[in-house]
Design a protein around this motif. Sequence first.
Motif, PDB file in Angstrom:
ATOM      1  N   GLU A  18       0.831  -1.204   0.000  1.00 31.05           N
ATOM      2  CA  GLU A  18       0.000   0.000   0.000  1.00 31.05           C
ATOM      3  C   GLU A  18       0.865   1.254   0.000  1.00 31.05           C
ATOM      4  O   GLU A  18       0.532   2.249  -0.656  1.00 31.05           O
ATOM      5  CB  GLU A  18      -0.959  -0.019   1.186  1.00 31.05           C
ATOM      6  N   ARG A  22       0.841   4.063  -3.031  1.00 24.47           N
ATOM      7  CA  ARG A  22       0.724   5.505  -2.779  1.00 24.47           C
ATOM      8  C   ARG A  22       1.860   6.261  -3.462  1.00 24.47           C
ATOM      9  O   ARG A  22       1.648   7.290  -4.099  1.00 24.47           O
ATOM     10  CB  ARG A  22       0.736   5.794  -1.280  1.00 24.47           C
ATOM     11  N   GLU A  25       1.573   6.187  -7.356  1.00 22.86           N
ATOM     12  CA  GLU A  25       0.578   7.114  -7.883  1.00 22.86           C
ATOM     13  C   GLU A  25       1.074   8.557  -7.798  1.00 22.86           C
ATOM     14  O   GLU A  25       0.850   9.354  -8.700  1.00 22.86           O
ATOM     15  CB  GLU A  25      -0.745   6.985  -7.132  1.00 22.86           C
ATOM     16  N   ARG A  26       1.758   8.885  -6.723  1.00 16.84           N
ATOM     17  CA  ARG A  26       2.223  10.262  -6.507  1.00 16.84           C
ATOM     18  C   ARG A  26       3.416  10.626  -7.388  1.00 16.84           C
ATOM     19  O   ARG A  26       3.471  11.697  -7.978  1.00 16.84           O
ATOM     20  CB  ARG A  26       2.579  10.438  -5.028  1.00 16.84           C
ATOM     21  N   THR A  40       7.114   5.971   3.606  1.00 16.38           N
ATOM     22  CA  THR A  40       5.648   5.955   3.555  1.00 16.38           C
ATOM     23  C   THR A  40       5.075   4.771   4.327  1.00 16.38           C
ATOM     24  O   THR A  40       4.001   4.878   4.924  1.00 16.38           O
ATOM     25  CB  THR A  40       5.170   5.917   2.085  1.00 16.38           C
ATOM     26  N   GLY A 105      -6.416   7.007  -0.229  1.00 19.18           N
ATOM     27  CA  GLY A 105      -5.091   7.556  -0.511  1.00 19.18           C
ATOM     28  C   GLY A 105      -4.518   7.231  -1.874  1.00 19.18           C
ATOM     29  O   GLY A 105      -3.487   7.766  -2.253  1.00 19.18           O
ATOM     30  N   PHE A 106      -5.167   6.342  -2.639  1.00 16.92           N
ATOM     31  CA  PHE A 106      -4.674   6.030  -3.986  1.00 16.92           C
ATOM     32  C   PHE A 106      -5.768   5.311  -4.764  1.00 16.92           C
ATOM     33  O   PHE A 106      -6.745   4.845  -4.198  1.00 16.92           O
ATOM     34  CB  PHE A 106      -3.396   5.190  -3.949  1.00 16.92           C
TER      35      PHE A 106
END
Length: 199
Positions: A18, A22, A25-26, A40, A105-106
């Motif tokens: 996870e 995140r 994606e960022r 993270t 969050g994603f």
Amino acid sequence: MPKISDEKRSARRLQILEAAWRCFEREGLHATTMDDIVRTSGLSAGAVYSYFKNKDELILAALTTSLGGLRERLLPVIGARPAPAPTVLVAAILAEIVAFTEREGFDLKRIALLGWSESQRNETLRATMGGFYRAFRDQLMEVAAVWRSERLLAAEADCGLVAKALLALILGFVVEAAVIRDVTPDEIARGLEGLGVTQ
């Protein structure tokens, strides 16, 4: 050192995945570093590296985990008998994709685009994804054969071509939802009805 349970190992592995999703994606796959993922995740570097030796291994695990989870959600929908009508089945598949991919969050749909791009340079990823999509298309072809036998498709319909068109529609939804972000499963079903797919 005490041995952790399989349940705790699975939870920790998912925690790392996870964190990776995140970060991917960022920042994208290539800009994300293992240090980003460690930070993270909230775990130590040693803990993260005890599960994944490097980022390539983590990318593959992220892909196989997401595809495997999606397969589990879609199997009951595609395997339902009697087979739902075409517009109903498409809407149900897309609704499952939305439910599975939209996380806190994603969004795995946006990460899927990164995975598709990466698969063009990484043969392992391409083979893994290709195997998943071919198996999914074969299942769609079986559904098309049921539709044809129930006269929901023309007697001369090519079930293989129907399955290819359905897969293209489903993957196209992922792209449209990830990039434009203004489409829903119900809208796709209603659009199909507008094209004359009324079953």
